[in-house]
Design a protein around this motif. Sequence first.
Motif, PDB file in Angstrom:
ATOM      1  N   THR A 246       0.818  -1.206   0.000  1.00  0.00           N
ATOM      2  CA  THR A 246       0.000   0.000   0.000  1.00  0.00           C
ATOM      3  C   THR A 246       0.854   1.259   0.000  1.00  0.00           C
ATOM      4  OG1 THR A 246      -1.809  -1.169   1.095  1.00  0.00           O
ATOM      5  CG2 THR A 246      -1.830   1.210   1.279  1.00  0.00           C
ATOM      6  N   VAL A 247       2.082   1.172   0.473  1.00  0.00           N
ATOM      7  CA  VAL A 247       2.989   2.330   0.424  1.00  0.00           C
ATOM      8  C   VAL A 247       3.351   2.652  -1.026  1.00  0.00           C
ATOM      9  CG1 VAL A 247       5.206   3.269   1.209  1.00  0.00           C
ATOM     10  CG2 VAL A 247       3.881   1.780   2.715  1.00  0.00           C
ATOM     11  N   THR A 248       3.507   1.648  -1.855  1.00  0.00           N
ATOM     12  CA  THR A 248       3.797   1.898  -3.271  1.00  0.00           C
ATOM     13  C   THR A 248       2.606   2.548  -3.963  1.00  0.00           C
ATOM     14  OG1 THR A 248       3.023  -0.276  -4.041  1.00  0.00           O
ATOM     15  CG2 THR A 248       5.301  -0.129  -3.296  1.00  0.00           C
ATOM     16  N   ARG A 249       1.422   2.438  -3.356  1.00  0.00           N
ATOM     17  CA  ARG A 249       0.213   3.025  -3.939  1.00  0.00           C
ATOM     18  C   ARG A 249      -0.132   4.376  -3.318  1.00  0.00           C
ATOM     19  NH1 ARG A 249      -3.935  -1.787  -3.241  1.00  0.00           N
ATOM     20  NH2 ARG A 249      -5.347  -0.425  -4.422  1.00  0.00           N
ATOM     21  N   GLY A 250       0.661   4.818  -2.310  1.00  0.00           N
ATOM     22  CA  GLY A 250       0.447   6.169  -1.811  1.00  0.00           C
ATOM     23  C   GLY A 250       0.444   6.374  -0.318  1.00  0.00           C
ATOM     24  N   ALA A 251       0.430   5.304   0.487  1.00  0.00           N
ATOM     25  CA  ALA A 251       0.516   5.484   1.939  1.00  0.00           C
ATOM     26  C   ALA A 251       1.904   6.015   2.301  1.00  0.00           C
ATOM     27  CB  ALA A 251       0.244   4.171   2.658  1.00  0.00           C
ATOM     28  N   VAL A 252       2.011   6.635   3.464  1.00  0.00           N
ATOM     29  CA  VAL A 252       3.264   7.265   3.866  1.00  0.00           C
ATOM     30  C   VAL A 252       4.332   6.233   4.226  1.00  0.00           C
ATOM     31  CG1 VAL A 252       4.352   8.739   5.617  1.00  0.00           C
ATOM     32  CG2 VAL A 252       2.148   9.392   4.621  1.00  0.00           C
ATOM     33  N   VAL A 253       3.964   5.257   5.034  1.00  0.00           N
ATOM     34  CA  VAL A 253       4.958   4.301   5.518  1.00  0.00           C
ATOM     35  C   VAL A 253       4.246   3.046   6.023  1.00  0.00           C
ATOM     36  CG1 VAL A 253       5.004   5.071   7.937  1.00  0.00           C
ATOM     37  CG2 VAL A 253       7.095   4.131   6.916  1.00  0.00           C
ATOM     38  N   ALA A 254       4.956   1.951   6.042  1.00  0.00           N
ATOM     39  CA  ALA A 254       4.435   0.717   6.634  1.00  0.00           C
ATOM     40  C   ALA A 254       5.593  -0.205   6.957  1.00  0.00           C
ATOM     41  CB  ALA A 254       3.465   0.009   5.708  1.00  0.00           C
ATOM     42  N   VAL A 255       5.454  -0.913   8.031  1.00  0.00           N
ATOM     43  CA  VAL A 255       6.366  -2.016   8.321  1.00  0.00           C
ATOM     44  C   VAL A 255       5.519  -3.272   8.206  1.00  0.00           C
ATOM     45  CG1 VAL A 255       6.001  -1.788  10.829  1.00  0.00           C
ATOM     46  CG2 VAL A 255       7.997  -3.032   9.962  1.00  0.00           C
ATOM     47  N   GLY A 256       5.924  -4.173   7.358  1.00  0.00           N
ATOM     48  CA  GLY A 256       5.091  -5.343   7.113  1.00  0.00           C
ATOM     49  C   GLY A 256       5.803  -6.393   6.305  1.00  0.00           C
ATOM     50  N   TYR A 257       5.018  -7.342   5.832  1.00  0.00           N
ATOM     51  CA  TYR A 257       5.574  -8.491   5.135  1.00  0.00           C
ATOM     52  C   TYR A 257       5.713  -8.234   3.640  1.00  0.00           C
ATOM     53  CZ  TYR A 257       4.022 -10.704   9.468  1.00  0.00           C
ATOM     54  OH  TYR A 257       3.815 -11.013  10.786  1.00  0.00           O
ATOM     55  N   ASP A 258       6.634  -8.955   3.035  1.00  0.00           N
ATOM     56  CA  ASP A 258       6.721  -9.042   1.588  1.00  0.00           C
ATOM     57  C   ASP A 258       5.757 -10.161   1.190  1.00  0.00           C
ATOM     58  OD1 ASP A 258       7.375  -9.977  -0.992  1.00  0.00           O
ATOM     59  OD2 ASP A 258       9.434  -9.244  -0.819  1.00  0.00           O
ATOM     60  N   TYR A 259       4.660  -9.818   0.551  1.00  0.00           N
ATOM     61  CA  TYR A 259       3.617 -10.815   0.301  1.00  0.00           C
ATOM     62  C   TYR A 259       3.996 -11.829  -0.771  1.00  0.00           C
ATOM     63  CZ  TYR A 259       0.354  -9.263   3.743  1.00  0.00           C
ATOM     64  OH  TYR A 259      -0.239  -9.016   4.963  1.00  0.00           O
ATOM     65  N   PHE A 260       4.952 -11.506  -1.617  1.00  0.00           N
ATOM     66  CA  PHE A 260       5.480 -12.529  -2.528  1.00  0.00           C
ATOM     67  C   PHE A 260       6.204 -13.595  -1.713  1.00  0.00           C
ATOM     68  CE2 PHE A 260       8.909 -14.281  -5.155  1.00  0.00           C
ATOM     69  CZ  PHE A 260       8.172 -14.770  -6.224  1.00  0.00           C
ATOM     70  N   ASP A 261       6.952 -13.145  -0.703  1.00  0.00           N
ATOM     71  CA  ASP A 261       7.647 -14.093   0.170  1.00  0.00           C
ATOM     72  C   ASP A 261       6.635 -14.906   0.983  1.00  0.00           C
ATOM     73  OD1 ASP A 261      10.139 -15.169   1.155  1.00  0.00           O
ATOM     74  OD2 ASP A 261       9.694 -14.187   3.049  1.00  0.00           O
ATOM     75  N   LEU A 262       5.531 -14.279   1.404  1.00  0.00           N
ATOM     76  CA  LEU A 262       4.480 -15.038   2.076  1.00  0.00           C
ATOM     77  C   LEU A 262       3.913 -16.112   1.145  1.00  0.00           C
ATOM     78  CD1 LEU A 262       4.607 -12.864   4.305  1.00  0.00           C
ATOM     79  CD2 LEU A 262       2.122 -12.962   4.394  1.00  0.00           C
ATOM     80  N   GLY A 263       3.813 -15.762  -0.139  1.00  0.00           N
ATOM     81  CA  GLY A 263       3.371 -16.749  -1.120  1.00  0.00           C
ATOM     82  C   GLY A 263       4.327 -17.927  -1.198  1.00  0.00           C
ATOM     83  N   ARG A 264       5.608 -17.630  -1.142  1.00  0.00           N
ATOM     84  CA  ARG A 264       6.612 -18.695  -1.161  1.00  0.00           C
ATOM     85  C   ARG A 264       6.487 -19.572   0.091  1.00  0.00           C
ATOM     86  NH1 ARG A 264      10.771 -18.666  -4.777  1.00  0.00           N
ATOM     87  NH2 ARG A 264      11.867 -20.016  -3.313  1.00  0.00           N
ATOM     88  N   GLN A 265       6.279 -18.932   1.236  1.00  0.00           N
ATOM     89  CA  GLN A 265       6.109 -19.705   2.475  1.00  0.00           C
ATOM     90  C   GLN A 265       4.854 -20.575   2.395  1.00  0.00           C
ATOM     91  OE1 GLN A 265       6.574 -17.144   6.047  1.00  0.00           O
ATOM     92  NE2 GLN A 265       7.727 -15.744   4.738  1.00  0.00           N
ATOM     93  N   THR A 266       3.799 -20.042   1.776  1.00  0.00           N
ATOM     94  CA  THR A 266       2.573 -20.826   1.577  1.00  0.00           C
ATOM     95  C   THR A 266       2.829 -21.968   0.601  1.00  0.00           C
ATOM     96  OG1 THR A 266       1.285 -18.799   1.906  1.00  0.00           O
ATOM     97  CG2 THR A 266       0.139 -20.683   0.933  1.00  0.00           C
ATOM     98  N   GLY A 267       3.592 -21.673  -0.443  1.00  0.00           N
ATOM     99  CA  GLY A 267       3.930 -22.701  -1.426  1.00  0.00           C
ATOM    100  C   GLY A 267       4.650 -23.883  -0.806  1.00  0.00           C
TER     101      GLY A 267
END
Length: 319
Positions: A246-267
Motif C-alpha cells: 500500500t505504500v507503493t500506492r500512496g501510503a506514507v509508511v508501513a512495516v510489514g511483510y513481503d507478500y510474494f515471500d508469504l506466497g513462497r512460504q505458503t507454497g
Amino acid sequence: MKLNSIIKTIALSTLVLCAGLQAKTTYVATTAIVEHPALDAVRDGIKVVLNENGYDDDNLKFTYESAQGQPAIASQIARKMVGDQPDVIVAIATPSAQVAVSVSKDIPIVFSAVTDPLGAKLVPSLEKPGSNVTGLSDMVNVKQHLELIKEFVPNLKTVGVPYNPGEANSVSSVAALKATATEMGIEVVESAAPKSSDVMIATKQLVGKVDAIYCPIDNTIISAVESVIKVGIDAQIPVFAGDTDTVTRGAVVAVGYDYFDLGRQTGDLVIRVLNGEKPGSIDVKMAQGTNLYVNPAMATKMGVAVPESVLTRATKVIK
C-alpha cells in the motif's frame, strides 16, 4: 510368431502405462477474495515454489479465481472447486478461506494471508489442527505500527481506521489495535466500509476527528486504498498502512511483510501436502520477515516530514 505377439503386447502395454503416468496432472485450485497487489503477490509466490519443485506446464493445472470482493461469489467459487476435485485448494485471505473450509471436509485446504485463523474459525488449534486445513497467518505487530506512526506524528492522540466489519480478519486487527492504542494513550476512531464503494465516504467521516489514518490489512480497504489516499492529501491527514504494498500506492509508511515471500512460504506448505502429508498434521505457520517501506513524496503531500531515523532503516524508499 506367438512369442512375437506376446512381446508386442507387453511393449504396447508398457507404452500405454508410461503415457498414463506422464499424463498425470496435479491440480492446484487457487482463489482470493479480491485482486490487489498483496494478494496477487501471494498467488505468484505460490506458483513459483510449485515450479521450483518440478510442477510446470507439463504436469500442473494451476487455476486462480477472484471473488471480486463479494462473499457470495467466493462461496460459488469454493463450491465449484469442490466439484472439480483438485489435489489442493489454496484460499488467499480470510473470507475465501472461510467459505472453502465450510464447503469441503476432505479436499486438502491451505490458506494464506489470514490474520486470525482461530478467530475466523478455520482451525481449532494452530498446532496440529487435525482436519483437512492448514496455512499461513499474516498477523501483524500493531504496537510496532503505532510506534512507527508516532515517529511521524509525535503528539498522536487519535487514529482513524476505515475497515470492513464484515471481514473477520479486520475485526480481529481493529480489536488488537484498540487494545494496544489504549495502553499507549491513543484513541482509535472507527469508520465502517462494508464495500469498496464505501471506502471514500468512510474515510471522509474521519476528517476533523483524527491526527492520522491507519489502513489495516483489510481486503475491502486495500482494494480501494486510492480513495483513502485522496482524502489524506485533501485533508492533510497522513495515511499509514499495515502492508508495504500500500505504500507503493500512496501510503506514507508501513512495516510489514513481503507478500510474494508469504506466497513462497505458503507454497512450501502446498508442496508438503502434495508430497503426502495430511494438512491436519502440519502446524499453522506465522509469516516470517518484515520490511519497512516509506514514501517521502506522499508524506510531503499529506503534510508530514519523514524522520531521518526512518529513512536510515528503510528497506525501500519509494521514489
